[in-house]
Design a protein around this motif. Structure first.
Motif, mmCIF file in Angstrom:
data_model
loop_
_atom_site.group_PDB
_atom_site.id
_atom_site.type_symbol
_atom_site.label_atom_id
_atom_site.label_comp_id
_atom_site.label_asym_id
_atom_site.label_seq_id
_atom_site.Cartn_x
_atom_site.Cartn_y
_atom_site.Cartn_z
ATOM 1 N N ARG A 1 0.820 -1.207 0.000
ATOM 2 C CA ARG A 1 0.000 0.000 0.000
ATOM 3 C C ARG A 1 0.860 1.264 0.000
ATOM 4 N NH1 ARG A 1 -5.231 -1.230 2.055
ATOM 5 N NH2 ARG A 1 -5.441 -3.491 2.113
ATOM 6 N N PRO A 2 0.277 2.387 -0.404
ATOM 7 C CA PRO A 2 1.016 3.655 -0.392
ATOM 8 C C PRO A 2 1.670 3.884 0.963
ATOM 9 C CG PRO A 2 -1.116 3.953 -1.416
ATOM 10 C CD PRO A 2 -1.090 2.546 -0.880
ATOM 11 N N GLY A 3 2.945 4.261 0.947
ATOM 12 C CA GLY A 3 3.660 4.510 2.188
ATOM 13 C C GLY A 3 4.424 3.300 2.686
ATOM 14 N N ASP A 4 4.067 2.101 2.197
ATOM 15 C CA ASP A 4 4.815 0.896 2.605
ATOM 16 C C ASP A 4 6.273 1.025 2.178
ATOM 17 O OD1 ASP A 4 2.637 -0.260 3.746
ATOM 18 O OD2 ASP A 4 2.332 -1.811 2.198
ATOM 19 N N ARG A 5 7.150 0.514 3.045
ATOM 20 C CA ARG A 5 8.576 0.557 2.716
ATOM 21 C C ARG A 5 8.963 -0.766 2.058
ATOM 22 N NH1 ARG A 5 13.352 -0.812 5.181
ATOM 23 N NH2 ARG A 5 15.135 0.578 4.807
ATOM 24 N N GLU B 1 9.045 5.639 -4.625
ATOM 25 C CA GLU B 1 9.958 6.786 -4.562
ATOM 26 C C GLU B 1 11.086 6.473 -3.584
ATOM 27 O OE1 GLU B 1 7.781 10.172 -3.133
ATOM 28 O OE2 GLU B 1 6.834 9.026 -1.522
ATOM 29 N N ALA B 2 12.276 7.025 -3.903
ATOM 30 C CA ALA B 2 13.413 6.862 -3.001
ATOM 31 C C ALA B 2 13.424 8.033 -2.033
ATOM 32 C CB ALA B 2 14.705 6.827 -3.804
ATOM 33 N N ARG B 3 13.456 7.726 -0.722
ATOM 34 C CA ARG B 3 13.593 8.824 0.243
ATOM 35 C C ARG B 3 15.024 8.792 0.770
ATOM 36 N NH1 ARG B 3 8.028 7.691 3.546
ATOM 37 N NH2 ARG B 3 6.611 7.977 1.777
ATOM 38 N N PRO B 4 15.747 9.924 0.696
ATOM 39 C CA PRO B 4 17.177 9.939 1.041
ATOM 40 C C PRO B 4 17.429 9.349 2.428
ATOM 41 C CG PRO B 4 16.458 12.078 0.172
ATOM 42 C CD PRO B 4 15.234 11.253 0.354
#
Lengths: 483, 483
Positions: free
Chosen positions: B21-25, B57-60
C-alpha cells in the motif's frame, strides 16, 4: 509528350476513327517529313512506335501499311444485352468467391483476373519513395494526414483533373482505400436499403456485390459492347421506376470494354440531371486509352454536383498500395465522414509514396509506355482468339483498358470451361458473374493485360481448344440424341 | 524480459492488487538481494524502473517507499452508469464531427484525441523496413497478398496469441484496414438492419457511429469504471429482449479505462454462449497494461467460436499504417469475404513492413518501454487533475491504455468547456459523445498519452481553471436567481 509520340498518336487516331483503313499505305518517311515539317528521324520514330503498338507494319521495299483490324478480320462484336427490365435483389457473392476467389496464386495464368500485371508498374521507384519519404516523415503527420488525407496527393489529383480541363475543388477529393472503398461509400451515401440502382448489363461483379451487401435492388439496362449504356432504354426505365442512383463505367467498361462517346455522355448527364439522380462513375481505366486523347468522364459535363467520380492508382501505377479517390460532387462531405467512420483513412505511407512519385514527374511517361504495351497485348490476344477459339466466337474490341468480352457459341458452357481451365492452371471469369440472374453462360471476360507473360499464348490456345471441344461434345450429344 | 524487469513487474503487481500500500517501505536492496538470490544490481535496476514508472519513490537515507496512489489520495471514482434499459437508434455522427472532427492538427494539445502520440512508436525502424522490404518485393505478391493477406504477418499474430496461451487457427485471422474496419465488418457479419446490439454505457463513439451507419439499435448496459459491464444487468436485459450481438471492450475500455477481471469475463462468455449471442471484442489496448501480466481477452475463454476478437497495430506500433486484424471465430469466413468486397485488402507495403519489424524482434521491448512511459504519464495526469480541477471531480483509475474518464461537478457543461478549450488550442472529448442520448454533459474523456508533450502540464492547468470558472459562474447564476 515528344514530337514523334504526338505524330504517332495522330495517326493512331486516324486508324481508330476509320479514316485510315487496313491495307492503306502511309506516306513515305521522306514525304511525311516534307509535308509536316518534321525531321525524318521523328517520322521514323513515330512509325516505329506505331509498329510496336501493332497498328502498322513495314513491308520490305514497299513502305508502311495499316495492319488489318483484328476485329474486322472475321470476328464480329457481341450483341447488345437485352435485360428484362425488372429490378431484383442481388445474390452474387458466393458465385464470385467460388469462381475467382482462389485463383490469384501465381501458378495460374490469370486470364480471369481483374488485375493488371504488377510487373508493368514502376515498383522499384515507388519502393524507394516509401523508404525515403517515411524515413524523414514528420510523426505528427501520421495523425494529421488521416483526415482529410495527404495534401500533396490531393493537389496532384486536382491538377490532373485540371489538365483534362476539369475544375474540381480540393475539398471535393476524398482519398479512399482503393476505388473499391470509394464506390462502396458513394453507393451508401446516396441510397438506403431497398432502393433501386441502375447498372450496365453486364456489369462488374464488384458492383453487384456492393448492391448485395447494402441490400439494394439492381436494375440492368441494355448496354452495347461498343457505345456503352443505351440512353433511350435508360430514359424509358426512369419514366416508370423510381431509381435512387446509377453506377456506370463510361470509359472502358468492365467487362465489355465499351467507351461512351462524348455526345452519349452528354445525353446521360442531362437525363440524370433532369431526374436529379446521382451518377456513381467508376473510371478506374481512364488512363489506359488507346486513342490519341484521354476520354473525358461524364463528371466533366456535370454542373449540378450529381456525378461522383471514382478513380484509383491501383490499375495503372501502384497495385496493392490501396489508394484511390472520389471526387464526390455535392456528396463529398458525406462520403468523407463515412470513410472516417469506416476505415478512418488509407495507409499514410502509401499516400506519401504515391505523392512523392507524382512530385518527381514521369507518371505520364510511364502511362504512355503502359498504353503502348496494352495496345500490343490487345493485338496478340485478338489474334489468339481468331486462331484458337471456336468458329462463331464474337468479341468486343476495347479502345482502352485490358479486358475483352467474348461471346462463344451458345453451346459452350463457360462455367464448365472454367472448371476445365482451372485444372490446367488457367483462371477464367465466366459470363454469369456479370449478370444479376447469372445468365450469359456462353460468355467470358478475358484479361489480356498479361500477354507479356510467356505462358499467355499457350494458355489462350488451351482455352480455345477446350472451348472447341465443348462445342463438339455438345454437337455429338445432339447427334446421339437425335439418333 | 530481463530479470530486473520481471522482479519490477512482481512488485508492480503487488502494488496494483493492494498487497503493497502507499507509504509501505520496500525491502532494502541488500535484504531483497539475499532473500531472492538476485544480484544487488538487479534489485537496484528493478527499483529504478519502478521509480521511473511513478510507482515507488526513493527517500534519502531511508529507502524505497510505495508512492501514494493518486486515485486514493482524494479523488473518488465516478459512479457506475445507469442507462434506462431502452434500445434506440443512434444519431451520433454529426456531434462527433463537430466536436472532434477538426481538432487533429498539431496546434492543438490533443487531450480529446483517441490517438497515442506517434513519437512513442519505432517509426524510423518501420520506415527502414518499408524501404527494404518493398525494394526486393516480388511483384506478384502485390496481387497474391490481397487475399488472404501477408502470410508472415498472420503467422506472427497467431504466434502472439499462442504466447498468451490461446489457440487461434491461421485461417481465423483476417487482416483489416485498422481495427475500425474489423469492427465494422464484424458488426455487419452478425446483424441485419433494425437489430439490437448491446454496448457498454458509456461506449466509444465509433461503436455508436457504426451502429448508426448500419441502422442498428443500441442497448446501453450499466458499466462500472472499474470492472466493466455489469453482468447481472446484462443477464436481465437478455431475458426480456432479443439481442443480435454485443460490442464490448473487456480490457481498458474506451472511454472508462475499466478492466473486466477474469471471473467476470468467464461469466460474460458463459452468459452469451447460453443465448448463442456473438461478442465483438474490441481489444486494441490489450498490450498497454500496467499490471504484471497482460490481461486475457474474453476470446481466450470461448469454446463455441462466438467471440470475434479485434486487434490493431495502430495503437502501439504503427499509427497511420492502417493494419489491424480480426480473429473471427465461426464468422471468420464471412468477415473475410466482406472485406474482399469492401476494401479488398489493407495496404500491402504496410503489412510487409510490420511483418518485417516483427521478424527482427524487439516488439516486446518496445511495448515494455511504451507501458513504462504510459504509467509515468498516468501519474502526471492524475496529479494535474488533483491540483487543478474543481473540487468534487471524480476520476477513473485505468489499469492500462491512455484514457481517463472524468466526472466533473454537475454544473460544469463540458460542451461549453470544449468550446472554451478549443479557443486555447486544446481539444477535449465531452461526455455526450459516448452515450446514445448525449447525456453526461459534465463528463470528459481525457487522453494522457501526450503527457510527454511539454504543453501538457499547462493545458491541464488551463482546462482545470476553465472548469473551475464554469462551476463558479454557475454558482453565481444560482445566487443571482435566488436573490
Amino acid at each position: 509528350m515528344n514530337l514523334y509520340e504526338r505524330y504517332a498518336d495522330e495517326i493512331a487516331e486516324l486508324i481508330r476513327s476509320g479514316m485510315l483503313r487496313p491495307g492503306d499505305r502511309l506516306s513515305s518517311v521522306r514525304a511525311a517529313s516534307a509535308a509536316r515539317g518534321l525531321s525524318r528521324t521523328t517520322i521514323f520514330e513515330a512509325y516505329y512506335l506505331l509498329e510496336t503498338r501493332g497498328l502498322i507494319e513495314a513491308r520490305p521495299r514497299s513502305g508502311y501499311y495499316v495492319k488489318g483490324d483484328p476485329a474486322k478480320a472475321g470476328l464480329e462484336a457481341p450483341d447488345d444485352s437485352k435485360p428484362n427490365g425488372k429490378a431484383k435483389f442481388v445474390d452474387i457473392g458466393q458465385l464470385v468467391f467460388e469462381l475467382v476467389g482462389s485463383l490469384s496464386r501465381r501458378e495460374f495464368v490469370p486470364l480471369g483476373s481483374a488485375f493488371l500485371s504488377p510487373t508493368l508498374c514502376p515498383l522499384t521507384r515507388l519502393a524507394a519513395h516509401l523508404g525515403t519519404e517515411m524515413r524523414d516523415f514528420d510523426p505528427w503527420r501520421l495523425v494529421e494526414d488521416l483526415a482529410p488525407g495527404n495534401e500533396s496527393l490531393r493537389r496532384h489529383i486536382v491538377l490532373r483533373y485540371a489538365m483534362d480541363g476539369m475544375v474540381v475543388a480540393p475539398t471535393e477529393v476524398v482519398l479512399t482505400n482503393g476505388a473499391m472503398e470509394g464506390l462502396n461509400l458513394s453507393l451508401q451515401a446516396v441510397t438506403k436499403p431497398g432502393d433501386m440502382v441502375v447498372v450496365e448489363s453486364p456489369t462488374f461483379y464488384a458492383a453487384l456485390q456492393a448492391l448485395d451487401r447494402l441490400r439494394l435492388r439492381a436494375l440492368e439496362v441494355a448496354t452495347s459492347p461498343t457505345w456503352g449504356i443505351d440512353i433511350d432504354a435508360l430514359s424509358e426505365a426512369l419514366k416508370c421506376q423510381r431509381v435512387a442512383a446509377c453506377w456506370l463505367m463510361t470509359n472502358f467498361q468492365n467487362p465489355l470494354g465499351s467507351l461512351m462517346p462524348d455526345d452519349r455522355k452528354k445525353a446521360l448527364v442531362a437525363l440524370l440531371a433532369e431526374h436529379e439522380i446521382p451518377l456513381i462513375e467508376d473510371d478506374v481505366y481512364a488512363e489506359l486509352y488507346f486513342g490519341a486523347k484521354k476520354p473525358l468522364p461524364a463528371k466533366a459535363l456535370d454542373s449540378k454536383g450529381l456525378v461522383i467520380h471514382c478513380g484509383s492508382f491501383s490499375k495503372c501505377l501502384a497495385p496493392g498500395y490501396r489508394v484511390g479517390w472520389v471526387a464526390g460532387g455535392r456528396f463529398a462531405g458525406k462520403i468523407e465522414q463515412m470513410r472516417l467512420m469506416y476505415t478512418l483513412s488509407p495507409a499514410i505511407p502509401s499516400e506519401a509514396a504515391i505523392a512523392a512519385y507524382l512530385d518527381r514527374g514521369g507518371y505520364d511517361r510511364h502511362l504512355r509506355r503502359l498504353r503502348a504495351a496494352l495496345t500490343r497485348y490487345l493485338a496478340i490476344a485478338m489474334e489468339a482468339v481468331q486462331t484458337h477459339f471456336p468458329p462463331g466466337t464474337r468479341v468486343s474490341v476495347p479502345q482502352g483498358g485490358y479486358l475483352l468480352w467474348l461471346e462463344l457459341p451458345e453451346s459452350v458452357d463457360t462455367i464448365k470451361l472454367h472448371a476445365l481451365a482451372r485444372e490446367r492452371c488457367i483462371s477464367l471469369a465466366p459470363g454469369p458473374l456479370f449478370f444479376t440472374d447469372h445468365r450469359a453462360r456462353h460468355c467470358l471476360r478475358l484479361n489480356y493485360g498479361h500477354a507479356g507473360d510467356p505462358r499467355f499464348a499457350s494458355a489462350m490456345q488451351t482455352v480455345g481448344q477446350l472451348a472447341t471441344a465443348l462445342t463438339t461434345t455438345c454437337a455429338m450429344n445432339e447427334t446421339t440424341a437425335t439418333a
